[in-house]
Design an enzyme around this catalytic site. Sequence first.
Site, PDB file in Angstrom:
ATOM      1  N   ARG A  86       1.152  -0.853   0.000  1.00 21.42           N
ATOM      2  CA  ARG A  86      -0.067  -0.233  -0.351  1.00 21.42           C
ATOM      3  C   ARG A  86       0.837   1.259   0.161  1.00 21.42           C
ATOM      4  O   ARG A  86       0.467   2.450   0.171  1.00 21.42           O
ATOM      5  CB  ARG A  86      -0.656  -0.050   1.238  1.00 21.42           C
ATOM      6  CG  ARG A  86      -1.787  -0.927   1.071  1.00 21.42           C
ATOM      7  CD  ARG A  86      -3.301  -0.888   2.117  1.00 21.42           C
ATOM      8  NE  ARG A  86      -4.064  -1.933   2.263  1.00 21.42           N
ATOM      9  CZ  ARG A  86      -3.634  -3.567   2.369  1.00 21.42           C
ATOM     10  NH1 ARG A  86      -2.486  -3.358   3.464  1.00 21.42           N
ATOM     11  NH2 ARG A  86      -5.123  -4.182   2.612  1.00 21.42           N
TER      12      ARG A  86
ATOM     13  N   LYS B 281       2.797  10.871 -11.369  1.00 20.53           N
ATOM     14  CA  LYS B 281       1.200  10.263 -12.364  1.00 20.53           C
ATOM     15  C   LYS B 281       1.938   8.797 -12.693  1.00 20.53           C
ATOM     16  O   LYS B 281       2.910   8.724 -13.206  1.00 20.53           O
ATOM     17  CB  LYS B 281       0.662  10.335 -13.706  1.00 20.53           C
ATOM     18  CG  LYS B 281      -0.601  11.479 -14.326  1.00 20.53           C
ATOM     19  CD  LYS B 281      -1.018  12.362 -14.917  1.00 20.53           C
ATOM     20  CE  LYS B 281      -2.095  12.884 -15.545  1.00 20.53           C
ATOM     21  NZ  LYS B 281      -2.696  13.668 -16.513  1.00 20.53           N
TER      22      LYS B 281
ATOM     23  N   GLU C  82       6.704  16.310 -26.367  1.00 21.02           N
ATOM     24  CA  GLU C  82       6.362  17.242 -24.869  1.00 21.02           C
ATOM     25  C   GLU C  82       6.920  18.428 -24.948  1.00 21.02           C
ATOM     26  O   GLU C  82       6.602  19.458 -23.317  1.00 21.02           O
ATOM     27  CB  GLU C  82       6.734  16.035 -23.819  1.00 21.02           C
ATOM     28  CG  GLU C  82       6.102  14.634 -23.868  1.00 21.02           C
ATOM     29  CD  GLU C  82       4.265  14.546 -23.359  1.00 21.02           C
ATOM     30  OE1 GLU C  82       4.390  15.838 -22.903  1.00 21.02           O
ATOM     31  OE2 GLU C  82       3.974  13.445 -23.532  1.00 21.02           O
TER      32      GLU C  82
ATOM     33  N   LYS D 139       5.578  22.635 -15.709  1.00 20.18           N
ATOM     34  CA  LYS D 139       4.752  21.661 -15.148  1.00 20.18           C
ATOM     35  C   LYS D 139       4.463  21.142 -13.379  1.00 20.18           C
ATOM     36  O   LYS D 139       3.852  21.320 -13.349  1.00 20.18           O
ATOM     37  CB  LYS D 139       5.574  20.150 -15.162  1.00 20.18           C
ATOM     38  CG  LYS D 139       4.568  19.096 -15.462  1.00 20.18           C
ATOM     39  CD  LYS D 139       4.660  17.241 -16.224  1.00 20.18           C
ATOM     40  CE  LYS D 139       4.194  16.426 -15.678  1.00 20.18           C
ATOM     41  NZ  LYS D 139       3.751  14.969 -16.117  1.00 20.18           N
TER      42      LYS D 139
ATOM     43  N   GLU E 185      -5.426  16.337 -11.216  1.00 19.50           N
ATOM     44  CA  GLU E 185      -6.244  16.402 -12.742  1.00 19.50           C
ATOM     45  C   GLU E 185      -7.687  16.812 -12.623  1.00 19.50           C
ATOM     46  O   GLU E 185      -8.588  16.136 -13.140  1.00 19.50           O
ATOM     47  CB  GLU E 185      -5.763  16.102 -13.551  1.00 19.50           C
ATOM     48  CG  GLU E 185      -6.086  15.961 -14.655  1.00 19.50           C
ATOM     49  CD  GLU E 185      -5.240  14.331 -15.554  1.00 19.50           C
ATOM     50  OE1 GLU E 185      -5.946  15.011 -16.855  1.00 19.50           O
ATOM     51  OE2 GLU E 185      -4.336  15.004 -15.835  1.00 19.50           O
TER      52      GLU E 185
ATOM     53  N   ARG F 213      -4.566  21.282 -14.508  1.00 17.25           N
ATOM     54  CA  ARG F 213      -3.879  20.004 -14.832  1.00 17.25           C
ATOM     55  C   ARG F 213      -3.892  19.287 -16.047  1.00 17.25           C
ATOM     56  O   ARG F 213      -3.242  19.075 -16.895  1.00 17.25           O
ATOM     57  CB  ARG F 213      -3.430  18.693 -13.769  1.00 17.25           C
ATOM     58  CG  ARG F 213      -2.475  18.134 -14.124  1.00 17.25           C
ATOM     59  CD  ARG F 213      -1.638  17.329 -12.746  1.00 17.25           C
ATOM     60  NE  ARG F 213      -1.158  15.813 -13.337  1.00 17.25           N
ATOM     61  CZ  ARG F 213       0.138  15.219 -12.340  1.00 17.25           C
ATOM     62  NH1 ARG F 213      -0.879  15.037 -11.202  1.00 17.25           N
ATOM     63  NH2 ARG F 213       0.853  14.616 -13.018  1.00 17.25           N
TER      64      ARG F 213
ATOM     65  N   ASN G 175      -2.268  17.766 -21.050  1.00 17.20           N
ATOM     66  CA  ASN G 175      -3.129  16.655 -22.355  1.00 17.20           C
ATOM     67  C   ASN G 175      -3.290  17.279 -23.266  1.00 17.20           C
ATOM     68  O   ASN G 175      -3.551  16.160 -24.509  1.00 17.20           O
ATOM     69  CB  ASN G 175      -3.165  16.355 -21.877  1.00 17.20           C
ATOM     70  CG  ASN G 175      -3.321  14.890 -20.115  1.00 17.20           C
ATOM     71  OD1 ASN G 175      -2.290  14.281 -20.661  1.00 17.20           O
ATOM     72  ND2 ASN G 175      -4.773  14.814 -19.490  1.00 17.20           N
TER      73      ASN G 175
ATOM     74  N   HIS H 124      -3.335  15.313 -26.683  1.00 17.47           N
ATOM     75  CA  HIS H 124      -2.943  13.651 -26.371  1.00 17.47           C
ATOM     76  C   HIS H 124      -4.157  12.746 -26.191  1.00 17.47           C
ATOM     77  O   HIS H 124      -3.890  12.059 -26.359  1.00 17.47           O
ATOM     78  CB  HIS H 124      -2.799  13.416 -24.710  1.00 17.47           C
ATOM     79  CG  HIS H 124      -1.215  14.146 -24.445  1.00 17.47           C
ATOM     80  ND1 HIS H 124      -0.547  14.957 -24.368  1.00 17.47           N
ATOM     81  CD2 HIS H 124      -0.264  13.472 -23.314  1.00 17.47           C
ATOM     82  CE1 HIS H 124       0.726  14.897 -24.280  1.00 17.47           C
ATOM     83  NE2 HIS H 124       0.524  13.872 -23.878  1.00 17.47           N
TER      84      HIS H 124
ATOM     85  N   HIS I 183      -3.018   9.261 -28.257  1.00 18.64           N
ATOM     86  CA  HIS I 183      -3.408   8.246 -27.481  1.00 18.64           C
ATOM     87  C   HIS I 183      -4.204   7.560 -28.082  1.00 18.64           C
ATOM     88  O   HIS I 183      -4.542   6.170 -28.522  1.00 18.64           O
ATOM     89  CB  HIS I 183      -4.417   8.639 -26.357  1.00 18.64           C
ATOM     90  CG  HIS I 183      -3.133   8.881 -24.707  1.00 18.64           C
ATOM     91  ND1 HIS I 183      -3.232   9.606 -23.381  1.00 18.64           N
ATOM     92  CD2 HIS I 183      -1.964   9.172 -24.898  1.00 18.64           C
ATOM     93  CE1 HIS I 183      -2.568   9.484 -22.828  1.00 18.64           C
ATOM     94  NE2 HIS I 183      -1.663   9.378 -24.177  1.00 18.64           N
TER      95      HIS I 183
ATOM     96  N   HIS J 265       5.393   7.609 -28.036  1.00 25.05           N
ATOM     97  CA  HIS J 265       4.822   8.294 -27.196  1.00 25.05           C
ATOM     98  C   HIS J 265       4.475   9.874 -28.030  1.00 25.05           C
ATOM     99  O   HIS J 265       3.546  10.351 -28.209  1.00 25.05           O
ATOM    100  CB  HIS J 265       4.739   8.115 -26.093  1.00 25.05           C
ATOM    101  CG  HIS J 265       3.377   8.997 -25.646  1.00 25.05           C
ATOM    102  ND1 HIS J 265       2.178   9.117 -25.154  1.00 25.05           N
ATOM    103  CD2 HIS J 265       4.295  10.210 -24.605  1.00 25.05           C
ATOM    104  CE1 HIS J 265       1.431   9.947 -24.526  1.00 25.05           C
ATOM    105  NE2 HIS J 265       2.831  10.534 -23.862  1.00 25.05           N
TER     106      HIS J 265
END
Length: 374
Positions: free
Chosen positions: A135, A157, A199, A241, A251, A255, A259, A262, A266, A279
């Site tokens: 955990r 992330k 990026e 960032k 997010e 935030r 993206n 993206h 994606h 990517h």
Amino acid sequence: MASTHLPPASPAPAGTANVAIDLGDRSYDILIGEGLLDDPTTFAGLPKSTKALIVTNTTVGPLYTEKLRAAIAPLHKQVLDIELPDGEQYKDWPALNQVFTRLLEEAADRKTVLYALGGGVIGDMTGFAAACYMRGVPFVQVPTTLLAQVDSSVGGKTAINHPAGKNMIGAFYQPQRVVCDMSTLDTLPQRELLAGLAEVIKYGPIADAAFLGWLEDNLDALLARDRQALKYAVQRSCQIKAWVVGQDEKEAGLRAILNYGHTFGHAIEAGLGYGEWLHGEAVGCGMVMAADLSARLGLIDTATADRIIALIKRAGLPTRGPDLGADRYIELMQVDKKAEGGETRFVVIGPLGQAGMRGAPDALVRDVIATHTR
């Protein structure tokens, strides 16, 4: 549109730059400099433990595992390592389970520290493993690609892919520190360097128009791997960032502007099968589509969209996507994490240096896809 009101840019210092992520008791530093893996003081102040595990891949491991092991040896009685297969197609449960299996076989406890040594795939999977094992155990990001240094290693992330959608299974979990050793970019293949530039480029349109101008003026130096230019690009990207993440860690709103490109990107990755395009290549093409969409929505003029697209093309990134068919693009984009109530939402620009999210008419999205696919 969201205006970020960023702190002013400053030249990259001669020594190590330090960019702070301000998240209260989860705050940490991003160190950016030369030869950081050769300097044990880089890791001073990090948690000590009986065991540590370096998670890397078969490409990066032979290059840098022993350097990292030597640097962190003062903090741990035993430094283990595991090499995973290299590639986006291995960002999945079987690879992640290899990490858990090694931790369990070695009787790792909840003070064991994980070190992510590699690009975005390794960083995301190591962070997710750290978030889940017992955990939550500490982890440190040691990104060795430009893309990971400017984006995926920063902000907490973590995720793995699912065949139906990229990064759909994961958690927000912050590292203890991010160590960007610019020297590791010397071994980065040119295709990976270009993917990382995607990026970097995104930060200009969404948050800092002046940085976009700097990129236009210094792109040739970046492509030639000028160390000072790369260091400034990493530093400014991380500053932007860090500011955004500090305002919106999980997010809930702002935030999401990170993206940019993206949603389309994606869809390209998932539609082709992970690993076919890098990517950053998919994001570069996605930014082209998103710039065009922004112009068609009347948020920027066509000259501004053309300016963004021209920079992406100069960077050697794809500007036309694969012809998956508009229906398939739309199907894949509906699984995007920014979708709400079945509506796909896009990060759009307007004016330059500011970004926001909104839906778009289906016909307009189809026109954009048709324009920018083979």
